[in-house]
Structure formats: structure tokens, C-alpha cells
Design a protein around this motif. Structure first.
Motif, PDB file in Angstrom:
ATOM      1  N   TYR A 169       2.625  -5.061  -5.850  1.00  0.00           N
ATOM      2  CA  TYR A 169       1.811  -4.923  -4.637  1.00  0.00           C
ATOM      3  C   TYR A 169       1.859  -6.223  -3.838  1.00  0.00           C
ATOM      4  CZ  TYR A 169      -0.185  -1.364  -7.771  1.00  0.00           C
ATOM      5  OH  TYR A 169      -0.357  -0.328  -8.651  1.00  0.00           O
TER       6      TYR A 169
ATOM      7  N   THR B 112      -4.081  -6.531  -1.137  1.00  0.00           N
ATOM      8  CA  THR B 112      -5.151  -5.581  -1.448  1.00  0.00           C
ATOM      9  C   THR B 112      -4.926  -4.225  -0.789  1.00  0.00           C
ATOM     10  OG1 THR B 112      -6.739  -7.397  -1.661  1.00  0.00           O
ATOM     11  CG2 THR B 112      -7.641  -5.190  -1.314  1.00  0.00           C
ATOM     12  N   TRP B 113      -4.637  -4.215   0.504  1.00  0.00           N
ATOM     13  CA  TRP B 113      -4.461  -2.950   1.224  1.00  0.00           C
ATOM     14  C   TRP B 113      -3.225  -2.201   0.721  1.00  0.00           C
ATOM     15  CZ3 TRP B 113      -6.988   0.541   3.613  1.00  0.00           C
ATOM     16  CH2 TRP B 113      -6.348   1.493   4.440  1.00  0.00           C
ATOM     17  N   ASP B 114      -2.136  -2.952   0.464  1.00  0.00           N
ATOM     18  CA  ASP B 114      -0.917  -2.345  -0.056  1.00  0.00           C
ATOM     19  C   ASP B 114      -1.180  -1.697  -1.416  1.00  0.00           C
ATOM     20  OD1 ASP B 114       2.014  -1.900  -0.022  1.00  0.00           O
ATOM     21  OD2 ASP B 114       2.004  -3.297  -1.714  1.00  0.00           O
TER      22      ASP B 114
ATOM     23  N   PHE C 267      -4.093  -0.630  -2.572  1.00  0.00           N
ATOM     24  CA  PHE C 267      -4.959   0.540  -2.363  1.00  0.00           C
ATOM     25  C   PHE C 267      -4.138   1.757  -1.935  1.00  0.00           C
ATOM     26  CE2 PHE C 267      -7.469   3.228   0.501  1.00  0.00           C
ATOM     27  CZ  PHE C 267      -8.537   3.567  -0.328  1.00  0.00           C
ATOM     28  N   CYS C 268      -3.252   1.580  -0.966  1.00  0.00           N
ATOM     29  CA  CYS C 268      -2.449   2.693  -0.452  1.00  0.00           C
ATOM     30  C   CYS C 268      -1.488   3.227  -1.510  1.00  0.00           C
ATOM     31  CB  CYS C 268      -1.664   2.248   0.781  1.00  0.00           C
ATOM     32  SG  CYS C 268      -2.692   1.880   2.216  1.00  0.00           S
TER      33      CYS C 268
ATOM     34  N   SER D 143      -8.869 -11.960  -2.172  1.00  0.00           N
ATOM     35  CA  SER D 143      -9.339 -11.089  -1.090  1.00  0.00           C
ATOM     36  C   SER D 143      -9.988  -9.829  -1.648  1.00  0.00           C
ATOM     37  CB  SER D 143      -8.189 -10.715  -0.150  1.00  0.00           C
ATOM     38  OG  SER D 143      -7.160 -10.025  -0.839  1.00  0.00           O
ATOM     39  N   ALA D 144      -9.375  -9.249  -2.702  1.00  0.00           N
ATOM     40  CA  ALA D 144      -9.968  -8.061  -3.324  1.00  0.00           C
ATOM     41  C   ALA D 144     -11.306  -8.405  -3.957  1.00  0.00           C
ATOM     42  CB  ALA D 144      -9.022  -7.486  -4.381  1.00  0.00           C
TER      43      ALA D 144
ATOM     44  N   ILE E 291     -13.775  -8.942  -1.072  1.00  0.00           N
ATOM     45  CA  ILE E 291     -14.069  -7.641  -0.471  1.00  0.00           C
ATOM     46  C   ILE E 291     -14.995  -6.821  -1.364  1.00  0.00           C
ATOM     47  CG2 ILE E 291     -13.065  -5.401   0.160  1.00  0.00           C
ATOM     48  CD1 ILE E 291     -10.612  -6.962   1.172  1.00  0.00           C
TER      49      ILE E 291
END
Length: 334
Positions: free
Chosen positions: A54, A57-59, A61-62, A299-300, A303
């Protein structure tokens, strides 16, 4: 009309304990269910080498949602619910420690630091074995190649059909016992203490510090709960940033992912939980990824800590207000 900066803290002796514990279990479970996906993402980010799986974080999650569905974001959650016990132990220890320390020091900062650290020590002693198992379950699916322990194919198929199964848990626990014995369930215990005791000891004083500062800046009629809900995430972001390097080490020690050097594999299996494994993991992380590696999952973590802190603060402060002794309800301004 209350005095600016003087937000009243509900202490242990002010509480109706029956209300406090019955409502507290519901609050803790709701909070954990809400932020669990971010905990899973953080663990996978911290354990991977570089950005092999990954990029962020967003990558993560997706990719997890696309490949594994919602089930993938809640792998190990059923096991993790057993940490409700440690949650109750945490708040009890925190409140009792504050009461004890108040006999020797009137300083709220001193009480918060000592009580927060003590509460984390007790809670982590209960939580680490649960975390070991739940983190191994978190790594199944896309991240299973990063860990020694894998569920049997039949178990994986069953899990995909029935969402959650304790068969996977039994399988993982059996493998941990076979590989490392009982001490395997306390792998990374020292790293956990070095992560969460400072985090807890920092969060509470920062929380009270930010609350007091916000109270002095806000209008007199501003609800205390709103100020506390803002102060919680501020304290969480501060504490998470300061303690993230140790959290990365903790995740690596506990998951005990595959290592590129065969001698590292031998060393990891021989080493028991404790100072040496923490130091060796720290050195390896710096050697492979440099100082940047110590920020992995930050970041995760931030968040997940922000909504967690809002939920904890609003929930915990509301819980304490709902649990006030009847004779104190009319005498408090909130």
C-alpha cells in the motif's frame, strides 16, 4: 456563571459506580467498532516493507475494501471485542490512581500523568495477548504473506462465507503456541508498554491543558462538552505524533513478519519478548527504511485517533455526568 478556565472534573468519589460500569461497556464497544478499520489499516501499513503493498492510508482503504470487502476491514474484530475487559480495567485504574495521587499532590497535571500511565500498564497487560491474535487475523487476506501465521485454506473459505469465525482464531492461537509457547502471546509486551504508557501519560495532561486553554478563549456560556470534544483530538494528535516511532516497532515485533535475511528469521524466533527484541527491531527498521520508517502508519493513527478521541471524550464525559451521584446532579454546571 462559571469561572473561565475552571472546568470541573468529575472524580471517582462523585460517581454512581453501577451506572458507570453498565453504561461504560456500551460506550467502549461502540468506540472500538467505529475506529477498528483504521487500526487494521495502520497495522498493515506499519508491517509492510516500504510501499510494497500500500502507498498510504487511502490506498490501503480502497484496496482492502475492493479486494476483501467490509469483512476485510473488520478482520479480527470479534477477538478484539475481548479488550472490553481491559477498557474497564483502564478507566477504573485511571480514576482510582487520580484519587490516590490527589492525597499527595493537588496538581491536575501530576495526577493525569501518573494515573494515565498506571491505567495503560494495567490495560496493556490484559490487552497484549488479545492484540497478538487480532493483529495476526488483521494480516490475513492481502497481508498474509507478511506474517508467519496463516489460517488454513478451509478456514479462509469459511470466513469468506460467514463473515467472522472463531475457527480462524483457534487456528492462529494453535500456531502461536506451537511456535513460541505461551510467551508468544506476550511478544512485543515491552514495546507495547513503551508505546502506550507514554501515549496515555501524555494524552490526559494535554487533554486537560487544551481544555483549560480553550475555556479561557471561549465565551462564558460555551458548553464545556464542546470544548472537551475539541481538546480530545488535539491531545490525541500530539500524543500520537510523539509516540508513533515506538508504535511501529511494537507492530513489527508482535506480528513478527517475514524477514529478508535468514539469520533475522532465526534471531526473531529465538528472541523472547523483551528489551533485545525491541532494540533489534528498531535497528532493523532504521537500517532498512531510515528515519522515514518511524513515521509509517502515522496518518492512519492520527486519523483513527481523532474520531476516537471525540467519541471517547464525549462518551466518557457524558458517561460520568450520567453516572453522577443523585445529590450532585443539580450542583454542577456543564
Amino acid at each position: 456563571m462559571h469561572q473561565k478556565g475552571a472546568i470541573q472534573i468529575i472524580e471517582w468519589e462523585d460517581l454512581d459506580k453501577r451506572k458507570f460500569y453498565s453504561l461504560g461497556v456500551f460506550m467502549t464497544l461502540t468506540t472500538r467498532a467505529t475506529v477498528y478499520p483504521f487500526s487494521l489499516i495502520r497495522t498493515r501499513l506499519q508491517v509492510q516493507r516500504g510501499t510494497a503493498l500500500y502507498s498510504g492510508t487511502w490506498d490501503a482503504f480502497c484496496k482492502i475494501l475492493g479486494a476483501e470487502g467490509m469483512v476485510g476491514l473488520y478482520r479480527g474484530f470479534m477477538v478484539n471485542t475481548f479488550t472490553l475487559v481491559s477498557g474497564q480495567a483502564y478507566i477504573t485504574t485511571y480514576e482510582l490512581a487520580r484519587k490516590y495521587v490527589s492525597n499527595y499532590s493537588p496538581s491536575n497535571t501530576v495526577k493525569s500523568v501518573i494515573a494515565g500511565g498506571s491505567a495503560s500498564l494495567v490495560a496493556q497487560t490484559i490487552t497484549v495477548p488479545i492484540d497478538i491474535v487480532s493483529q495476526q487475523l488483521m494480516m490475513q487476506g492481502q497481508g498474509e504473506h507478511l506474517t508467519r501465521f496463516k489460517v488454513k485454506p478451509k478456514m479462509a473459505i469459511a470466513a469468506s462465507k460467514h463473515n467472522f469465525t472463531f475457527g480462524q482464531t483457534k487456528d492462529i492461537m494453535t500456531q502461536i503456541l506451537a511456535a513460541d509457547g505461551f510467551r508468544g502471546f506476550y511478544r512485543g509486551y515491552v514495546a507495547s508498554l513503551l508505546t502506550y504508557i507514554p501515549n496515555s501519560a501524555l494524552w490526559w495532561p494535554f487533554y486537560h491543558f487544551y481544555t483549560e486553554r480553550l475555556s479561557r478563549l471561549a465565551p462564558t456560556e460555551c458548553p464545556h462538552l464542546l470544548l472537551q470534544a475539541i481538546a480530545g483530538p488535539m491531545a490525541a494528535a500530539t500524543a500520537s505524533t510523539l509516540t508513533n516511532p515506538m508504535d511501529v516497532v511494537r507492530a513489527r515485533v508482535q506480528v513478527n513478519c517475514k524477514l529478508t535475511n535468514p539469520m533475522d528469521v532465526v534471531r526473531a524466533r529465538v528472541q523472547v519478548e523483551g528489551r533485545s527484541s525491541v532494540i533489534e527491531t528498531f535497528k532493523q527498521l532504521l537500517a532498512e527504511e531510515g528515519m522515514w520508517g518511524l513515521t509509517k502508519g502515522l496518518s492512519a493513527r492520527v486519523i483513527s485517533s481523532l474520531p476516537t478521541s471525540v467519541l471517547i471524550v464525549v462518551g466518557y464525559e457524558t458517561l460520568k455526568r450520567l453516572s453522577l451521584r443523585d445529590d450532585l446532579v443539580q450542583n454542577r454546571h456543564w
